[in-house]
Design an enzyme around this catalytic site. Sequence first.
Site, PDB file in Angstrom:
ATOM      1  N   ALA A   1       1.233  -1.190   0.169  1.00  0.00           N
ATOM      2  CA  ALA A   1      -0.188  -0.477   0.178  1.00  0.00           C
ATOM      3  C   ALA A   1       0.517   0.970   0.414  1.00  0.00           C
ATOM      4  O   ALA A   1       0.497   2.287   0.012  1.00  0.00           O
ATOM      5  CB  ALA A   1      -0.952   0.265   1.427  1.00  0.00           C
TER       6      ALA A   1
ATOM      7  N   VAL B   1      -3.478   1.025   8.141  1.00  0.00           N
ATOM      8  CA  VAL B   1      -1.578   0.138   7.853  1.00  0.00           C
ATOM      9  C   VAL B   1      -1.193  -0.067   9.798  1.00  0.00           C
ATOM     10  O   VAL B   1      -0.825   0.958   9.782  1.00  0.00           O
ATOM     11  CB  VAL B   1      -1.239   1.567   7.056  1.00  0.00           C
TER      12      VAL B   1
ATOM     13  N   TYR C   1       3.846   3.657  24.954  1.00  0.00           N
ATOM     14  CA  TYR C   1       2.729   4.048  23.778  1.00  0.00           C
ATOM     15  C   TYR C   1       2.573   4.951  23.216  1.00  0.00           C
ATOM     16  O   TYR C   1       3.542   4.988  22.484  1.00  0.00           O
ATOM     17  CB  TYR C   1       1.199   2.778  23.671  1.00  0.00           C
TER      18      TYR C   1
END
Length: 404
Positions: free
Chosen positions: A116, A144, A243
């Site tokens: 992609a 993605v 994160y």
Amino acid sequence: MTERVLTPRNRGFLFLDSHPAGCEQLVADMWQACPAPVAAPEGDGPVALVIGSSAGYGLAATLAGLKRAGIRGIAVSFEKAPTARRTATAGWYRTAATAGIARTAGRDVVFLNGDAFSDTMKDEVAELVEQRFGGRLDYLIYSVAAPRRTDPATGTTYASVLKPIGRTDRTKSLVFDEEGVPEVREVETGPAEGDDIEQTVAVMGGADWERWIDHLAGRGLLADGFATAALSYIGSSLTAAIYRQGTIGAAKAHLEATARTLNERLDKLVGGRAVTSVNGAAVTQSSTAIPGIALYTGLLRGVLGEGLVPPIRQLAALWDQLTGAAPLAPDDEGRVRLDTFEMTDHVQAAVAERWETATTETIADLADVDWFRAEVRRLYGFSVPGVDYTAPVATDVPWPALTP
């Protein structure tokens, strides 16, 4: 066609083979779990492009778009075909199952397998929009998750890392031994170094999303009122160091900044919108690689039980907002918050309390470890109810063909 009896073989959360029948049943179960629209979609339906359509929230976006919004269009993913030694990737089999559902629903969806990030894929999609779907795209969902990206403009390949910024992070992590017994360990991750942040942002930030919009807009393919959403996650303060405050968080911040830039441009260009969709916690192939996320998700399930909203229902809600069936209500940062079930103060406080006392000895009482382990196995088509795992199954499943 090769048939085999498949048993799960794994290294930690990574499985070496996938089960075609299990993947097919999983997709069928997601389809059934997606709420039906109040009124059945009429006509051909809007034209949508889902990038990253074979796994996690991207798969949920594809299925929910088909059922809830009646979409047709194009789904892009990057999966490996079966070989003589190995099955195909789970996403390959999930895509084949999704294609079957789309055909049964009477929706024209083309499934493309490839990179992609490449301009070759962007050209192929643009040609399909022009020639097959009337030259106008109504929606684009970007989902993605990849370890590396080659920038087609420069040829430079970037690699993402999962590291904290500015300091070493120590956190608890949930693992399972070979017998499936849960264990809580403490893991240490060193800080980002050199260009780690820039590399991760280049892979997981908004650069490729914006490049897709530029490519399609440059060919005049965005319909009036075009809307696009990039799927994201914020999560808890318990996992923030690795994160949201780590390298991946820097990439997510770039994604959100890209959404604001795109929103301004699309409003002027076609009266369109761009948002990020902040989804709630789920067990995905990418999330299991992030330190602390497995433990947090298992504890969250222990707190919420069936109140943990699955991705298919979250994405049904997103499609309602994008199509106007429900008001589109992004926050001040341009984010549609689908994680409210997870992020309330009382839920986070309950998870934090369990986190503090989680040990190998107590984890079975605090987290839904059986559910979590089964969810990991289901990512690869195992532990799916209703599947006979003693029966041989055909592994050489073809990729969905492009029909006239």
